[in-house]
Scaffold this motif. Structure first.
Motif, PDB file in Angstrom:
ATOM      1  N   GLU A  53      48.852  41.857  70.154  1.00 17.51           N
ATOM      2  CA  GLU A  53      48.211  40.996  69.139  1.00 17.51           C
ATOM      3  C   GLU A  53      47.948  39.585  69.682  1.00 17.51           C
ATOM      4  O   GLU A  53      46.956  38.953  69.322  1.00 17.51           O
ATOM      5  CB  GLU A  53      49.004  40.967  67.825  1.00 17.51           C
ATOM      6  CG  GLU A  53      50.411  40.402  67.897  1.00 17.51           C
ATOM      7  CD  GLU A  53      51.479  41.445  68.239  1.00 17.51           C
ATOM      8  OE1 GLU A  53      51.117  42.511  68.807  1.00 17.51           O
ATOM      9  OE2 GLU A  53      52.670  41.209  67.958  1.00 17.51           O
ATOM     10  N   LEU A  54      48.812  39.118  70.574  1.00 18.00           N
ATOM     11  CA  LEU A  54      48.569  37.799  71.176  1.00 18.00           C
ATOM     12  C   LEU A  54      47.447  37.875  72.217  1.00 18.00           C
ATOM     13  O   LEU A  54      46.601  36.995  72.315  1.00 18.00           O
ATOM     14  CB  LEU A  54      49.843  37.239  71.815  1.00 18.00           C
ATOM     15  CG  LEU A  54      50.989  36.887  70.864  1.00 18.00           C
ATOM     16  CD1 LEU A  54      52.161  36.300  71.647  1.00 18.00           C
ATOM     17  CD2 LEU A  54      50.566  35.896  69.777  1.00 18.00           C
ATOM     18  N   LYS A  55      47.459  38.979  72.976  1.00 16.99           N
ATOM     19  CA  LYS A  55      46.387  39.187  73.958  1.00 16.99           C
ATOM     20  C   LYS A  55      45.036  39.192  73.265  1.00 16.99           C
ATOM     21  O   LYS A  55      44.066  38.613  73.756  1.00 16.99           O
ATOM     22  CB  LYS A  55      46.580  40.554  74.640  1.00 16.99           C
ATOM     23  CG  LYS A  55      47.317  40.493  75.940  1.00 16.99           C
ATOM     24  CD  LYS A  55      47.247  41.852  76.624  1.00 16.99           C
ATOM     25  CE  LYS A  55      48.240  41.915  77.756  1.00 16.99           C
ATOM     26  NZ  LYS A  55      48.618  43.301  78.071  1.00 16.99           N
ATOM     27  N   GLN A  56      45.018  39.832  72.125  1.00 16.16           N
ATOM     28  CA  GLN A  56      43.774  39.947  71.376  1.00 16.16           C
ATOM     29  C   GLN A  56      43.262  38.559  70.933  1.00 16.16           C
ATOM     30  O   GLN A  56      42.069  38.284  71.016  1.00 16.16           O
ATOM     31  CB  GLN A  56      44.006  40.833  70.166  1.00 16.16           C
ATOM     32  CG  GLN A  56      42.716  41.361  69.562  1.00 16.16           C
ATOM     33  CD  GLN A  56      42.961  42.028  68.212  1.00 16.16           C
ATOM     34  OE1 GLN A  56      44.055  42.547  67.961  1.00 16.16           O
ATOM     35  NE2 GLN A  56      41.957  41.985  67.353  1.00 16.16           N
ATOM     36  N   ILE A  57      44.202  37.709  70.517  1.00 16.15           N
ATOM     37  CA  ILE A  57      43.808  36.352  70.114  1.00 16.15           C
ATOM     38  C   ILE A  57      43.129  35.641  71.275  1.00 16.15           C
ATOM     39  O   ILE A  57      42.073  35.042  71.134  1.00 16.15           O
ATOM     40  CB  ILE A  57      45.037  35.543  69.647  1.00 16.15           C
ATOM     41  CG1 ILE A  57      45.617  36.136  68.363  1.00 16.15           C
ATOM     42  CG2 ILE A  57      44.674  34.078  69.429  1.00 16.15           C
ATOM     43  CD1 ILE A  57      46.948  35.541  67.953  1.00 16.15           C
ATOM     44  N   ILE A  58      43.747  35.760  72.451  1.00 16.62           N
ATOM     45  CA  ILE A  58      43.193  35.082  73.622  1.00 16.62           C
ATOM     46  C   ILE A  58      41.819  35.633  73.972  1.00 16.62           C
ATOM     47  O   ILE A  58      40.888  34.883  74.264  1.00 16.62           O
ATOM     48  CB  ILE A  58      44.186  35.189  74.801  1.00 16.62           C
ATOM     49  CG1 ILE A  58      45.359  34.243  74.514  1.00 16.62           C
ATOM     50  CG2 ILE A  58      43.519  34.843  76.131  1.00 16.62           C
ATOM     51  CD1 ILE A  58      46.480  34.308  75.486  1.00 16.62           C
ATOM     52  N   GLU A  59      41.671  36.948  73.871  1.00 16.82           N
ATOM     53  CA  GLU A  59      40.372  37.574  74.127  1.00 16.82           C
ATOM     54  C   GLU A  59      39.315  37.051  73.161  1.00 16.82           C
ATOM     55  O   GLU A  59      38.215  36.654  73.553  1.00 16.82           O
ATOM     56  CB  GLU A  59      40.483  39.108  73.986  1.00 16.82           C
ATOM     57  CG  GLU A  59      41.002  39.798  75.232  1.00 16.82           C
ATOM     58  CD  GLU A  59      40.233  39.402  76.482  1.00 16.82           C
ATOM     59  OE1 GLU A  59      38.984  39.465  76.453  1.00 16.82           O
ATOM     60  OE2 GLU A  59      40.860  38.974  77.476  1.00 16.82           O
ATOM     61  N   GLU A  60      39.682  37.021  71.881  1.00 16.05           N
ATOM     62  CA  GLU A  60      38.732  36.596  70.836  1.00 16.05           C
ATOM     63  C   GLU A  60      38.274  35.151  71.027  1.00 16.05           C
ATOM     64  O   GLU A  60      37.148  34.806  70.683  1.00 16.05           O
ATOM     65  CB  GLU A  60      39.371  36.714  69.446  1.00 16.05           C
ATOM     66  CG  GLU A  60      39.371  38.123  68.900  1.00 16.05           C
ATOM     67  CD  GLU A  60      40.287  38.266  67.698  1.00 16.05           C
ATOM     68  OE1 GLU A  60      40.757  37.226  67.161  1.00 16.05           O
ATOM     69  OE2 GLU A  60      40.540  39.430  67.299  1.00 16.05           O
ATOM     70  N   MET A  61      39.148  34.324  71.544  1.00 15.25           N
ATOM     71  CA  MET A  61      38.841  32.896  71.635  1.00 15.25           C
ATOM     72  C   MET A  61      38.175  32.528  72.954  1.00 15.25           C
ATOM     73  O   MET A  61      37.939  31.370  73.225  1.00 15.25           O
ATOM     74  CB  MET A  61      40.114  32.045  71.493  1.00 15.25           C
ATOM     75  CG  MET A  61      40.939  32.347  70.294  1.00 15.25           C
ATOM     76  SD  MET A  61      40.357  31.483  68.840  1.00 15.25           S
ATOM     77  CE  MET A  61      41.289  32.318  67.554  1.00 15.25           C
ATOM     78  N   LYS A  62      37.970  33.500  73.814  1.00 13.10           N
ATOM     79  CA  LYS A  62      37.455  33.187  75.158  1.00 13.10           C
ATOM     80  C   LYS A  62      36.091  32.547  75.121  1.00 13.10           C
ATOM     81  O   LYS A  62      35.287  32.836  74.279  1.00 13.10           O
ATOM     82  CB  LYS A  62      37.439  34.439  76.018  1.00 13.10           C
ATOM     83  CG  LYS A  62      38.630  34.380  76.991  1.00 13.10           C
ATOM     84  CD  LYS A  62      38.604  35.432  78.054  1.00 13.10           C
ATOM     85  CE  LYS A  62      39.830  35.175  78.963  1.00 13.10           C
ATOM     86  NZ  LYS A  62      40.339  36.411  79.500  1.00 13.10           N
TER      87      LYS A  62
END
Lengths: 606, 248
Positions: free
Chosen positions: A597-606
């Protein structure tokens, strides 16, 4: 043996800056927990007081698009992904509540038009996020904590210096301290101990840090068996004062750039547009007009390159100076006066938004910042590295020993974003206090105090009085160390120079072992400086060894012989530990896998 | 580089004397720099307090040529050229050593003042609403760096030593900051008149003159507080209410 005055607490906090005060307040809210607080200076004078720009917290008052996920992702990007992601997550989630709590304790932040806490732009933060009071936010924060804290039943020991932690087997049992006024020793017994002693800036010649920042907590914890992590990451703030010589290094807040200040070289060029890192291209303005609109709250605009992360801005400034495009006294120009062309009443606006900068420059440099540009250059500001702690509890690998604030590590990775320090102090100060109190409750009687440990520490501390004259006094050794670290382990590093620094450290350690002081034990700054040397030398060695090992450039750590980031090094942290024979043991540890879920946040904000 | 001469007070609780030191004075140097150079060159144990060296922490208060000032914010170039600079500790507090005084009394006084106590939050999410113009006066007071120079210069403390019955300008500013905080609900006027001894202040404005933060201590803090004390205690109607209605 000698009898020293003794004190006993459930939780003992060393350091009364933001983190220490917040930890003490939290521990004191637990019924039955007796809290002691030791500060090296007078209460309310700790280095937190110098923080200027603000406290980063995704309140979403100034831009409703902001939330903890954006803050988390900004923090990880700024730290180049070697951060302790759990700490970055907790920090982003909890910072807003910690700021609002300060308001409930009397802090008065600047307001939005609808009466809420106003937030300002800062480097590396996607949206305006810093709760602030002009440019004296640190003062507001420390005074609020102080004025609240003095009514919480905490016993404060002012102008005491801790010289050694005491252990019972593996666990922490207390500490030995000396009071400056008379020079007497005091023993402290405790069930849990929090170190919150701040940074190491005094290891460098040009620094924004006060005399207190000598790596005390880092060294006390390390000597007691705690691990240090990320010590190669030292932050050089891009804008310190450079002239006159006596003020060199004093901080010029990033808030100047947040309010529209621009960096120029002697040719008048806004050189920050010349080098924008790939991972920030998408969120950085590509023309001056857009950058200006961003600082004035245009939500469609991207931020100006002056608000890139500190590590990058500092290196760009060094590049300009080295290329001969610097200002007369070896800096570059920071211009806020130019905004008068753009806004009505510009002069009053600058004085209102940046009152202490105005004051500082007019008093110390005879420069009126509403009329002329400032000369600025990098200054040693902050250490990302520190005591390795558990992200949730802030406990080190030594049972009962906690760390919070600058002397703890993890949240910032390779580079700290401006404003994340004050919020770090609050979030993890509170957590350290809470878990230290819990530890004290769960561990009954506490450890036993070992007289032999006290005697050996006391003997070491008094030795400088017994020596009769030394080639170098404590100040001379300190200055030599500062010169050397600045020169050899500064903003741009190489293997060759750092290897020389290790030899130099060895030599300075030998000199420090022979240092003599004069006078008596009462409020003797020479003696105090002599005692600080061990701490400064220990953290300097930690920085140098770690920086030698990390063969890449990342965040605050830049190697001229390894200019690129390496994939291999993106996956690990460097750990230091004192070995049985007293030498510094260095190793690496893989960064734990980030949850999806944290990885996903970082992906989304790239 | 020119050489400067500094007469520095050296002594402890019992006795002391001025001693003269010479050190290089470079461009832009402040008095605190001279003290540091003297420590490194010739008086390793010269006691002085300091922290930030940027006028933000209020630690390095002293009397320079007889004037209460922060050593870190006093440029040597602004003092009479070529003349000896005199550096002494603050006079209103007991001496510990050299330039360091025992200011613990101030910390004890602060503790006697009732702490901030906010009204109920204005919004369901537990936050408050305040307008910028309503907090500006209090923000001025909260600039205070607790250097205690205002305490040092105040004749009630400095000359008359009324520390037991007078809390001094710093704590009038502190009380005013709490009292004018829009969210605060506490009552401190009685304390101000009683233990605080605000009546001893006869508005000579010495405190305002020495404040390094340029807080208008007398005009903006003390006078409004004195007016409140008068309204509260000397207004005949209020007095009647107090007699018959009990203390509020």
């Amino acid at each position: 043996m000698a009898q020293y005055q003794s004190h006993e607490y459930d939780v003992l906090v060393i350091g009364a800056g933001g983190a220490g005060l917040r930890a003490a307040i939290e521990a004191a809210t637990v019924p039955g927990i007796k809290v002691g607080l030791i500060c090296k200076s007078l209460l309310g004078k700790a280095h937190t007081v110098m923080a200027e720009g603000g406290i980063a917290a995704a309140l979403g008052n100034t831009d409703e698009r902001d939330n903890w996920k954006v803050h988390f992702s900004d923090t990880m990007r700024g730290g180049q992904y070697v951060n302790n992601w759990r700490m970055a997550e907790l920090h982003a989630r909890e910072a807003p509540a910690r700021v609002l709590e300060l308001e409930a304790w009397g802090a008065l932040f600047d307001r939005t038009k609808d009466g809420r806490i106003l937030q300002r732009n800062f480097g590396g933060h996607k949206y305006p996020r810093l709760a602030h009071v002009g440019d004296r936010t640190g003062l507001e924060m420390i005074r609020t904590l102080q004025d609240h804290g003095i009514h919480q039943g905490i016993t404060v020991h002012m102008e005491y210096t801790v010289v050694s932690l005491l252990k019972d087997g593996d666990r922490i049992a207390g500490c030995l301290a000396y009071e400056r006024e008379r020079g007497y020793f005091h023993t402290f017994k405790c069930k849990a101990l929090v170190v919150a002693t701040g940074g190491i800036g005094r290891a460098y010649k040009i620094t924004s840090n006060s005399w207190e920042c000598t790596g005390d907590g880092h060294t006390l914890a390390y000597d007691a068996g705690a691990e240090l992590i990320d010590m190669e990451f030292v932050q050089f703030h891009p804008t310190g004062m450079v002239w006159p010589p006596s003020v060199r290094g004093i901080l010029v807040t990033e808030g100047v750039r947040g309010e529209g200040g621009i960096l120029k070289n002697k040719e008048g060029r806004r050189f920050m547009f010349d080098d924008i890192p790939d991972n920030y291209k998408a969120q950085t303005a590509d023309n001056e007009e857009e950058g200006w609109r961003y600082t004035q709250g245009d939500k469609a605009a991207r931020r100006p390159p002056e608000l890139l992360t500190r590590d990058h801005v500092a290196r760009c400034i060094v590049r300009e100076i080295k290329a001969g495009r610097g200002s007369p006294h070896g800096g570059v120009f920071l211009d806020i006066a130019w905004i008068k062309q753009r806004i009505k009443d510009g002069e009053a606006h600058i004085k209102k938004k940046l009152p202490s900068m105005y004051h500082q420059f007019i008093k110390l440099a005879n420069v009126d910042i509403t009329k002329e540009p400032m000369e600025v250059g990098p200054t040693t500001h902050y250490v990302m590295g520190g005591v390795r702690v558990d992200g949730d509890t802030q406990m080190s690998n030594v049972p009962g020993l906690f760390a919070a604030g600058e002397c703890a590590a993890g949240i910032n990775g390779a580079n700290r974003l401006g404003g994340n320090s004050l919020s770090d102090l609050l979030v993890f100060g509170k957590r350290a206090g809470e878990h230290a109190a819990k530890f004290a409750q769960q561990n009954g009687a506490g450890g036993k105090i070992d007289e032999a440990q006290i005697e050996s520490a006391a003997k070491r501390v008094l030795e400088p009085f017994d020596r009769h004259g030394s080639a170098d006094g404590p100040y001379q050794i300190q200055h030599a160390l500062q010169e050397m670290m600045q020169e050899l382990v500064g903003i741009v590093r190489t293997e060759e120079e750092m290897s020389r620094a290790l030899v130099g450290l060895d030599d300075l350690n030998k000199k420090a072992d022979l240092v003599a002081v004069q006078g008596n034990r009462e409020y003797n700054p020479g003696w105090h400086t002599a005692l600080d040397l061990h701490n400064l030398l220990t953290v300097s060695e930690a920085v140098t060894r770690s920086a030698l090992l990390r063969k890449e450039s990342r965040g605050g750590h830049f190697r001229a012989d390894f200019e690129k980031k390496s994939d291999e090094w993106s996956k690990k942290n460097i750990i230091l530990k004192k070995s049985g024979d007293g030498s510094m043991q260095i190793s690496t540890a893989p960064i734990p896998e980030m949850p999806p879920e944290l990885k996903q946040i970082i992906e989304e904000m790239k | 580089m020119a050489m400067g001469t500094f007469k520095v007070w050296r002594g402890d609780r019992e006795k002391g004397e001025f001693r003269e030191y010479k050190t290089d004075v470079s461009e832009g140097m402040v008095v605190l720099d001279a003290v540091h150079q003297i420590q490194a060159e010739s008086a390793i144990d010269l006691a002085a307090r300091w922290n930030c060296k940027a006028g933000k922490c209020g630690s390095c208060s002293a009397e320079i040529n007889g004037m209460p000032k922060l050593m870190c914010m006093t440029q040597i170039a602004d003092l009479p050229p070529g003349e000896t600079v005199t550096i002494e500790p603050m006079k209103a507090f007991p001496l510990i050593r050299d330039l360091v005084t025992d200011v613990s009394w101030n910390y004890a006084v602060k503790k006697t003042i009732k702490k901030f106590s906010p009204r109920k939050p204005d919004a369901p999410d537990g936050t408050w609403r305040m307008q910028q113009e309503d907090i500006e006066r209090v923000q001025e007071f909260r600039k205070c760096i607790e250097c205690f120079l205002c305490q040092d210069v105040c004749h009630v403390l400095r000359d008359h030593h009324q520390h037991a019955e007078f809390m001094g300008p710093r704590f009038f500013v502190y009380t005013a900051a709490l009292d004018m905080q829009p969210l605060d609900t506490e009552e401190r006027i009685e304390h101000l008149k009683g233990e605080g001894g605000i009546g001893f202040c006869n508005i000579t404005k010495c405190c305002t003159k020495v404040c390094p933060e340029e807080i208008k201590i007398t005009d903006n803090a003390i006078i409004p507080l004195k007016e409140r004390v008068v309204d509260e205690f000397y207004d005949p109607i209020k007095k009647l209410f107090r007699v018959f209605g009990g203390r509020r």
